[in-house]
Design an enzyme around this catalytic site. Structure first.
Site, short mmCIF file in Angstrom:
data_model
loop_
_atom_site.label_atom_id
_atom_site.label_comp_id
_atom_site.label_asym_id
_atom_site.label_seq_id
_atom_site.Cartn_x
_atom_site.Cartn_y
_atom_site.Cartn_z
N ASP A 1 -0.81 24.74 -7.38
CA ASP A 1 -1.38 24.99 -8.71
C ASP A 1 -1.82 26.45 -8.77
O ASP A 1 -1.93 27.13 -7.76
CB ASP A 1 -2.49 24.01 -9.05
N ASP B 1 -0.48 14.06 -10.05
CA ASP B 1 -1.27 14.39 -8.86
C ASP B 1 -2.71 14.03 -9.14
O ASP B 1 -3.15 14.02 -10.29
CB ASP B 1 -1.19 15.89 -8.52
N CYS C 1 0.81 -5.20 2.63
CA CYS C 1 0.97 -3.74 2.66
C CYS C 1 1.52 -3.32 4.02
O CYS C 1 1.10 -3.83 5.06
CB CYS C 1 -0.38 -3.07 2.39
N CYS D 1 -2.99 -1.23 7.38
CA CYS D 1 -2.85 -2.67 7.12
C CYS D 1 -2.02 -3.37 8.19
O CYS D 1 -2.22 -4.56 8.45
CB CYS D 1 -2.23 -2.88 5.74
#
EC number: 2.4.2.29
Length: 380
Positions: free
Chosen positions: A93, A275, A313, A318
């Site tokens: 950015d 984002d 997941c 996980c």
């Protein structure tokens, strides 16, 4: 004329499934960019981790990297890709948002912005040329134009003046980017430039600005100045107003947004790039996303919970650990707690985008969106 890089593969309503070809690989869109402000994801997540959890694009911050370690040091190290060992696309950015939100003692002039560093107070100047030079030194795949992020609320008169200045700054950014890409010692001679649409919540100003910057034939276009205090309804109204006036053959990026539900709403309106610091920031505090919405692992009810964060997941957390164990790590102030939750949340976002792409490909995005919103029930 810019090189054709974006291909629209499929539309489902206004939702777009596309590919964006870059010098560092092809991006499948819609895409969520994982935010590594200082060339790293906060929470001890490495570039190798990012690949494992399905990250396509990493986002770093021009303002912060200019202050430390310094963009010239990054250039000497071969550019951001080499510096952080990441061979996929990077978007930087422009630094504008941080200049207007973090830095103290700002003075906005036609040439740029004078401000004090939020680290040591030293006086710094940044304008369109400086932002392009810093981003060129970083060698990112995609550079963002330098703009003023207009505070909300702002008067119509102020917004009109600010948008006109942002347009003039964009013209200077484009000219400087073209110059820098032609230099022999430039890190990435194919660096691309995205322009940013501004205009606050004034739809007519937004539309006129979109029409103006569309004529500059840039590599992509962002909708900026949202997620700064307006309601979700105002944000969606602005997206609805702006998207039809941006080129269909270029990617559209909604900056700094946001929640999974926001992403679904914006994809439905034709947005391609997203984002947000939210998944990593939430993860560092034990707030994790699941198919039923967001939960707080610090809650006592998870003390003896032998389930993974989100059943089914496939993220590293996980597949290997329980809610009870991760809660214990937080209570013991172990860094591993943050790392596992950040990995999980970023995986959740990246997998959501993959599922969105599949839904658009299959022509069932509306059903997919409705099902997700029902499952999350306002908790994501």
């Amino acid at each position: 004329m810019t090189k054709k890089r974006y291909t629209l593969l499929k539309k489902d309503g206004k939702a777009r499934r596309g590919e964006f070809v870059t010098p560092h690989g092809t991006i499948q869109t819609p895409v969520f960019m994982n935010v590594g402000t200082l060339a790293a994801i906060k929470g001890a997540v490495s570039s190798m981790d990012l690949k494992e959890i399905g990250c396509q694009v990493e986002l770093s911050n021009t303002y912060h990297l200019h202050l430390r370690p310094g963009d010239k040091i990054v250039k000497q190290m071969g550019g951001l890709h080499n510096f952080m060992n990441w061979d996929r696309p990077i978007l930087t950015d422009s630094g504008g948002f941080q200049v207007f939100s973090l830095a103290g003692m700002r003075k906005i002039k036609e040439e740029g912005v004078y401000f004090n560093s939020h680290i040591d107070g030293r006086k710094i100047f940044m304008g369109p040329e400086e932002s392009m030079q810093i981003q060129s030194n970083l060698g990112s795949t995609i550079a963002m134009a330098f703009d003023e992020c207009i505070p909300n609320p702002s008067t119509r008169e102020y917004v009109e003046k600010s948008v006109a200045r942002t347009t003039r700054w964009l013209e200077r950014c484009k000219k400087e980017m073209d110059r820098l890409n032609s230099l022999d010692d430039t890190v990435n001679k194919e660096q691309m430039l995205f322009g940013i649409n501004q205009g606050g919540v004034y739809e007519d100003i937004r539309i006129e600005h979109a029409k103006t910057i569309r004529e500059m034939d840039l590599d992509g276009y962002a909708i900026g100045g949202l997620a700064v205090g307006e309601t979700h309804e105002e944000m969606y109204r602005v997206i609805d107003a702006v998207v039809p006036h941006l080129p269909e053959d270029k990617p559209i990026y909604l900056m700094g947004v946001g929640l999974p539900s926001n992403i679904l709403e914006a994809v439905e309106r034709g947005v391609d790039f997203f984002d947000c610091v939210l998944p990593a920031r939430n993860g560092r505090h034990g707030h994790v996303f699941t198919k039923e919405g967001k939960i707080n692992l610090m809650n006592a009810k998870f003390e003896l919970d032998a389930r993974p964060i989100d059943e089914g997941c496939q993220c590293p957390a996980c597949k290997n650990y329980t809610r009870a164990y991760i809660r214990h790590l937080f209570k013991a102030k172990e860094m591993l707690a943050m790392r596992l939750c950040v990995l999980h949340n970023l995986y959740f976002y990246n997998k959501l985008m993959e599922d969105i792409r599949d839904a658009i490909d299959g022509g069932y995005f509306a059903e997919f969106k409705a099902k997700k919103l029902e499952e999350w029930n306002g908790r994501a």
